[in-house]
Design a protein around this motif. Structure first.
Motif, PDB file in Angstrom:
ATOM      1  N   VAL A  83      75.864  10.277  68.774  1.00  0.00           N
ATOM      2  CA  VAL A  83      76.026  10.431  67.328  1.00  0.00           C
ATOM      3  C   VAL A  83      76.772   9.235  66.756  1.00  0.00           C
ATOM      4  O   VAL A  83      76.393   8.673  65.715  1.00  0.00           O
ATOM      5  N   ALA A  84      77.838   8.827  67.443  1.00  0.00           N
ATOM      6  CA  ALA A  84      78.615   7.688  66.957  1.00  0.00           C
ATOM      7  C   ALA A  84      77.783   6.411  66.964  1.00  0.00           C
ATOM      8  O   ALA A  84      77.821   5.610  66.022  1.00  0.00           O
ATOM      9  N   GLU A  85      76.989   6.227  68.027  1.00  0.00           N
ATOM     10  CA  GLU A  85      76.167   5.020  68.135  1.00  0.00           C
ATOM     11  C   GLU A  85      75.090   4.988  67.069  1.00  0.00           C
ATOM     12  O   GLU A  85      74.851   3.955  66.429  1.00  0.00           O
ATOM     13  N   LEU A  86      74.428   6.116  66.832  1.00  0.00           N
ATOM     14  CA  LEU A  86      73.329   6.162  65.869  1.00  0.00           C
ATOM     15  C   LEU A  86      73.823   6.052  64.431  1.00  0.00           C
ATOM     16  O   LEU A  86      73.129   5.511  63.566  1.00  0.00           O
ATOM     17  N   SER A  87      75.010   6.576  64.172  1.00  0.00           N
ATOM     18  CA  SER A  87      75.543   6.549  62.807  1.00  0.00           C
ATOM     19  C   SER A  87      76.298   5.264  62.498  1.00  0.00           C
ATOM     20  O   SER A  87      76.645   5.005  61.350  1.00  0.00           O
ATOM     21  N   GLY A  88      76.571   4.483  63.555  1.00  0.00           N
ATOM     22  CA  GLY A  88      77.290   3.240  63.351  1.00  0.00           C
ATOM     23  C   GLY A  88      78.767   3.420  63.117  1.00  0.00           C
ATOM     24  O   GLY A  88      79.457   2.491  62.696  1.00  0.00           O
ATOM     25  N   ARG A  89      79.281   4.603  63.390  1.00  0.00           N
ATOM     26  CA  ARG A  89      80.696   4.874  63.202  1.00  0.00           C
ATOM     27  C   ARG A  89      81.399   4.874  64.552  1.00  0.00           C
ATOM     28  O   ARG A  89      80.783   5.191  65.580  1.00  0.00           O
ATOM     29  N   PRO A  90      82.678   4.565  64.578  1.00  0.00           N
ATOM     30  CA  PRO A  90      83.419   4.658  65.840  1.00  0.00           C
ATOM     31  C   PRO A  90      83.370   6.076  66.372  1.00  0.00           C
ATOM     32  O   PRO A  90      83.342   7.046  65.599  1.00  0.00           O
ATOM     33  N   GLN A  91      83.327   6.182  67.668  1.00  0.00           N
ATOM     34  CA  GLN A  91      83.276   7.508  68.278  1.00  0.00           C
ATOM     35  C   GLN A  91      84.579   8.242  68.021  1.00  0.00           C
ATOM     36  O   GLN A  91      85.664   7.718  68.300  1.00  0.00           O
ATOM     37  N   PRO A  92      84.512   9.455  67.451  1.00  0.00           N
ATOM     38  CA  PRO A  92      85.743  10.203  67.185  1.00  0.00           C
ATOM     39  C   PRO A  92      86.413  10.618  68.477  1.00  0.00           C
ATOM     40  O   PRO A  92      85.783  10.730  69.525  1.00  0.00           O
ATOM     41  N   SER A  93      87.722  10.829  68.337  1.00  0.00           N
ATOM     42  CA  SER A  93      88.439  11.342  69.505  1.00  0.00           C
ATOM     43  C   SER A  93      87.908  12.714  69.829  1.00  0.00           C
ATOM     44  O   SER A  93      87.702  13.544  68.938  1.00  0.00           O
ATOM     45  N   PRO A  94      87.665  13.002  71.107  1.00  0.00           N
ATOM     46  CA  PRO A  94      87.113  14.302  71.461  1.00  0.00           C
ATOM     47  C   PRO A  94      88.047  15.428  71.068  1.00  0.00           C
ATOM     48  O   PRO A  94      89.265  15.319  71.195  1.00  0.00           O
ATOM     49  N   VAL A  95      87.446  16.490  70.545  1.00  0.00           N
ATOM     50  CA  VAL A  95      88.215  17.688  70.236  1.00  0.00           C
ATOM     51  C   VAL A  95      88.668  18.304  71.543  1.00  0.00           C
ATOM     52  O   VAL A  95      87.951  18.264  72.546  1.00  0.00           O
ATOM     53  N   ALA A  96      89.855  18.857  71.544  1.00  0.00           N
ATOM     54  CA  ALA A  96      90.367  19.470  72.776  1.00  0.00           C
ATOM     55  C   ALA A  96      89.371  20.483  73.297  1.00  0.00           C
ATOM     56  O   ALA A  96      88.921  21.365  72.567  1.00  0.00           O
TER      57      ALA A  96
END
Length: 302
Positions: A251-264
């Motif tokens: 999702v982060a790669e396709l949207s061009g946004r930095p990958q969010p920190s994983p939710v716990a």
């Protein structure tokens, strides 16, 4: 040496198994191990009257394979190759496996079975202190878990505190590279209704001995059912974690946004306990085995 004839000396390298399959692929097609043994292994070993492993030149076993002879051989060979690659990467060909159809002398099968189940080649390999882990080759029908000899092998492997791995043609259950959830869910659905008491065997005396051994060690067959389900629960938890992480990355790669920190996330494994190291029939052990404790996983028919 004194153990030169021990069955743990009859390991078959993954590369040899794969080359065997590739060489006979046009004849094997989608046929299973019954065809392979009857039409290829037996003719190849007829003059020597030995196992295929002895004919080729066996190696010390690293991994014990539990499987059903009804699995298409192409799926079996692919599953072993996937496992070897997951363990050794580019050096996968050198990983050695004890495979009953190739390691037992099919011309003297009674000798491999021994005078009792604990004297069989299967048990001797698993308890010989050499094998590092057990690989169970599964398909969507989970046939090995419906065969009494495979259940016996699973029992011995866990009592030996071995690593137990479920291998499929699509990959290794619980491995980060295996995110094919369809086959895993299909396997899990079958295991939900699996009951050890309904397992099958080609020899009723073998079935009686093995079921008696399970009851003696665990207290009841239901405890074996619980253990199998706990292994599968752990594998599914691992797969879910890997799929979640891969989904966030894509999702982060396709949207061009930095990958969010994983939710716990909940832990990939259950609380660290050792429910299967030593089983007993007392009430405390029965309650312990009945719970879903952590098991060491990534995860034969004669």
């Amino acid at each position: 040496g004194p153990d030169a004839d021990h069955p743990h000396r009859r390991g078959v390298p993954a590369g040899v198994l794969w080359d065997f399959f590739e060489h006979y692929r046009a004849f094997i097609l989608d046929r299973n191990m019954h065809y392979v043994v009857s039409n290829i292994v037996l003719p190849l070993t007829e003059s020597s009257r030995t196992s295929f492993a002895d004919l080729w030149g066996g190696r010390t076993v690293v991994h014990f394979v539990s499987h059903s002879w009804n699995t298409p051989f192409i799926d079996f060979a692919e599953a072993i190759r996937r496992h070897a690659e997951s363990v050794a990467g580019a050096r996968w060909r050198s990983q050695t496996y004890w495979i009953c159809s190739f390691s037992n002398n099919q011309w003297a099968i009674e000798a491999a079975l021994g005078t009792s189940i604990v004297q069989s080649a299967f048990a001797r390999v698993l308890t010989g202190g050499i094998v590092r882990g057990m690989v169970m080759v599964l398909d969507a029908d989970v046939v090995p878990l419906q065969r009494v000899w495979c259940l016996f092998e699973l029992l011995i492997a866990t009592q030996q505190n071995m690593r137990v791995t479920f291998a499929t043609p699509m990959g290794i259950m619980g491995d980060p590279s295996c995110t094919s959830v369809d086959v895993i869910f299909a396997i899990a659905e079958r295991i939900r209704s699996l009951r050890v008491e309904d397992c099958e065997a080609s020899n009723e005396d073998d079935k009686r001995q093995i079921l008696e051994r399970i009851v003696s060690d665990l207290g009841s067959l239901c405890h074996m059912d619980s253990h199998i389900r706990s292994i599968m629960a752990k594998a599914i938890a691992d797969v879910a974690q890997h799929v979640h992480a891969r989904s966030l990355s894509l999702v982060a790669e396709l949207s061009g946004r930095p990958q969010p920190s994983p939710v716990a996330q909940p832990p990939a494994s259950f609380p660290a306990t050792r429910p299967m190291l030593l089983w007993s029939a007392d009430a405390q052990a029965a309650q312990h085995v009945g719970r879903m404790g952590a098991v060491t996983t990534t995860t034969t028919t004669v």
